[in-house]
Motif scaffolding. Structure first.
Motif, PDB file in Angstrom:
ATOM      1  N   UNK A 299       0.835  -1.206   0.000  1.00 19.15           N
ATOM      2  CA  UNK A 299       0.000   0.000   0.000  1.00 19.15           C
ATOM      3  C   UNK A 299       0.872   1.259   0.000  1.00 19.15           C
ATOM      4  N   UNK A 300       0.369   2.340  -0.624  1.00 20.17           N
ATOM      5  CA  UNK A 300       1.081   3.624  -0.740  1.00 20.17           C
ATOM      6  C   UNK A 300       0.079   4.767  -0.583  1.00 20.17           C
ATOM      7  N   UNK A 301       0.603   5.946  -0.271  1.00 18.31           N
ATOM      8  CA  UNK A 301      -0.247   7.136  -0.199  1.00 18.31           C
ATOM      9  C   UNK A 301       0.528   8.347  -0.693  1.00 18.31           C
ATOM     10  N   UNK A 302      -0.164   9.230  -1.407  1.00 17.61           N
ATOM     11  CA  UNK A 302       0.375  10.526  -1.833  1.00 17.61           C
ATOM     12  C   UNK A 302      -0.673  11.601  -1.550  1.00 17.61           C
ATOM     13  N   UNK A 303      -0.208  12.757  -1.036  1.00 16.97           N
ATOM     14  CA  UNK A 303      -1.101  13.902  -0.794  1.00 16.97           C
ATOM     15  C   UNK A 303      -0.636  15.050  -1.667  1.00 16.97           C
ATOM     16  N   UNK A 304      -1.584  15.628  -2.433  1.00 13.28           N
ATOM     17  CA  UNK A 304      -1.284  16.691  -3.400  1.00 13.28           C
ATOM     18  C   UNK A 304      -2.073  17.953  -3.033  1.00 13.28           C
ATOM     19  N   UNK A 305      -1.588  19.103  -3.492  1.00 12.46           N
ATOM     20  CA  UNK A 305      -2.312  20.365  -3.252  1.00 12.46           C
ATOM     21  C   UNK A 305      -2.368  21.179  -4.545  1.00 12.46           C
ATOM     22  N   UNK A 306      -3.348  22.074  -4.586  1.00 13.46           N
ATOM     23  CA  UNK A 306      -3.527  22.950  -5.755  1.00 13.46           C
ATOM     24  C   UNK A 306      -4.375  24.149  -5.344  1.00 13.46           C
ATOM     25  N   UNK A 307      -3.994  25.351  -5.816  1.00 12.68           N
ATOM     26  CA  UNK A 307      -4.827  26.544  -5.651  1.00 12.68           C
ATOM     27  C   UNK A 307      -5.684  26.681  -6.900  1.00 12.68           C
ATOM     28  N   UNK A 308      -6.978  26.711  -6.711  1.00 12.07           N
ATOM     29  CA  UNK A 308      -7.902  26.732  -7.850  1.00 12.07           C
ATOM     30  C   UNK A 308      -7.729  27.997  -8.673  1.00 12.07           C
ATOM     31  N   UNK A 309      -7.779  27.825  -9.984  1.00 10.07           N
ATOM     32  CA  UNK A 309      -7.715  28.960 -10.888  1.00 10.07           C
ATOM     33  C   UNK A 309      -9.099  29.390 -11.324  1.00 10.07           C
ATOM     34  N   UNK A 310      -9.131  30.249 -12.319  1.00 10.19           N
ATOM     35  CA  UNK A 310     -10.421  30.764 -12.778  1.00 10.19           C
ATOM     36  C   UNK A 310     -11.198  29.796 -13.647  1.00 10.19           C
TER      37      UNK A 310
END
Length: 448
Positions: A299-310
């Motif tokens: 098993x593996x895990x990745x956490x990602x982030x992003x600031x929403x654009x228009x």
């Protein structure tokens, strides 16, 4: 100012053999033959005038020097003040008489002096005041010797000098840049009857020493009070706009959370039960925050982030290992008024734990006011359907399973305590994949 002769008030004045009945300084009577007169000269201008007597044949008449003195009060010097000494004007005028018959008239040089300053006891001064020294301006002009029967008009002579003090501060030292000079011009007398007259140059020079003022002059600096009003900005707390989740073999396609707007912060939690960590990839524009690699076929895990654009896509596709052997779950959470700088986020490294129906997300220390706590629990079942119950006091954001294998639960808590404390998820079944385990993770996102 008294009229003195050799330090004594005179009882009689003579011009030649003629007794003077009255003497004037400008328009002021300074002597009337009966008593010594006291005249107070104006504060900034001193003027003296003397009549030239009518001489007789064969006489030599000497007109004594004329002196006028004016005193002015001291300026008050305080820290950071600009003191401008007013213009000092000294004027001497000689009114010419009518000279007739062969005679020699010698009019001696005429001198006028003006003094700025007064004798003041420095010990009696208020703190922050200094004594300005006397400034003196003197104008002299010898009057020519005139022979033969002539009429000579000697014009008034005026010398003017201005002195301006620079700004004087408590810690500053001011030194004079040098003598200050003023020049006076005298018109050439009107001469009749063919006399030879040489009009000499007339010069008036004034020298004033500017006092040196330093901190030891004890200037009194008035009390200064500054009042500042600082408006404390109102930072709204983080809010959870919405969450969306999906599970399945590769690729896992997850919808954009409803209501996501430009500037919102999104977090994507991707869990898989097989293959490799490197096989897990995100859509363009997402940044990896943290991960846990359990090794090949685990098993593996990745956490990602992003600031929403228009203009965000309506769905996001997440890749993972081969569809025949790998199952995965993705949950996307949209936060509003969150700090987009992940450097300010507080989170623990994802932790692995052996198979158990009780899944414990780690505590986070340092949760600031207005923040939000996000926790997740993930485990792999053995071809068994299962659900995940969220921790008490938290809001469930997702409870998703990929077919009958990987299970994921995500929950949130607004305004968490510090420390947040561990958070416990509960799996509805205990039929786990014996060769696997589970992964839990917590993060505090501050307001921004």
């Amino acid at each position: 100012m008294s009229l003195f002769l050799n330090g004594e008030a005179p009882t009689a004045l003579y011009v030649g053999t003629e007794q003077v009945v009255q003497a004037y300084l400008g328009t002021h009577l300074v002597y009337d033959g009966t008593r010594a007169a006291v005249v107070f000269a104006p504060r900034m201008t001193a003027t003296v005038a003397a009549r030239v007597p009518v001489p007789h044949a064969g006489q030599t008449v000497a007109v004594p020097p004329m002196l006028a003195t004016a005193d002015v009060g001291l300026p008050t010097v305080t820290a950071s003040a600009v003191v401008a000494a007013p213009a000092m004007t000294a004027s001497a005028s000689a009114i010419a008489g009518v000279v007739s018959v062969p005679v020699t008239v010698e009019v001696p040089p005429m001198t006028s002096s003006a003094l700025l300053g007064a004798d003041v006891d420095a010990g009696a001064l208020e703190p922050g005041h200094v004594v300005s020294p006397r400034l003196e301006a003197t104008a002299s002009m010898p009057v020519p010797v005139v022979n033969a029967g002539v009429t000579v008009t000697v014009p008034a002579m005026t010398a003017t000098v201005d002195a301006v003090l620079a700004a004087i501060g408590a810690a500053a030292a001011i030194v004079p840049s040098g003598p200050q000079a003023a020049t006076a011009a005298a018109a050439v007398p009107v001469v009749h009857a063919g006399a030879n007259v040489v009009a000499p140059a007339a010069t008036a020079t004034a020298t004033g020493r500017v006092p040196v003022v330093s901190a030891s002059a004890n200037p009194t600096v008035p009390a200064m009070t500054a009042t500042a009003t600082a408006l404390v900005p109102v930072v709204p707390p983080v809010s959870v706009v919405a969450a969306a989740s999906a599970g399945g073999p590769t690729p896992v396609v997850c919808n954009k959370p409803t209501g996501t707007a430009s500037g919102d912060v999104m977090i994507a939690i991707h869990f898989t039960d097989n293959d490799t960590l490197s096989a897990m990839t995100a859509p363009a524009g997402w940044t990896l925050l943290t991960s846990l690699d359990r090794g090949s076929s685990l098993e593996h895990i990745k956490i990602w982030t992003k600031t929403a654009g228009g203009s965000e896509a309506s769905t996001y596709s997440w890749a993972q290992g081969p569809s025949g052997t790998t199952d995965g779950c993705v949950t996307i959470i949209t936060l509003r008024d969150a700090d987009p700088s992940t450097a300010n986020w507080l989170y623990a490294t994802p932790v692995w734990a052996a198979n158990s129906a009780t899944r414990v997300a780690p505590t986070v220390v340092g949760a600031p006011a207005g923040s939000v706590l996000i926790c997740t629990a993930n485990v792999d079942m053995n071809n068994t359907s299962a659900t995940m119950t969220h921790p008490s006091g938290m809001t469930e954001l997702s409870d998703v399973q990929s077919r009958t294998w990987a299970v994921q639960g995500v929950a949130s808590l607004l305004l968490p305590p510090n420390p947040t404390g561990t958070k416990t998820f509960t799996v509805s079944s205990s039929t786990f994949n014996a060769s696997k385990g589970g992964i839990e993770w917590s993060v505090v996102v501050p307001a921004g």
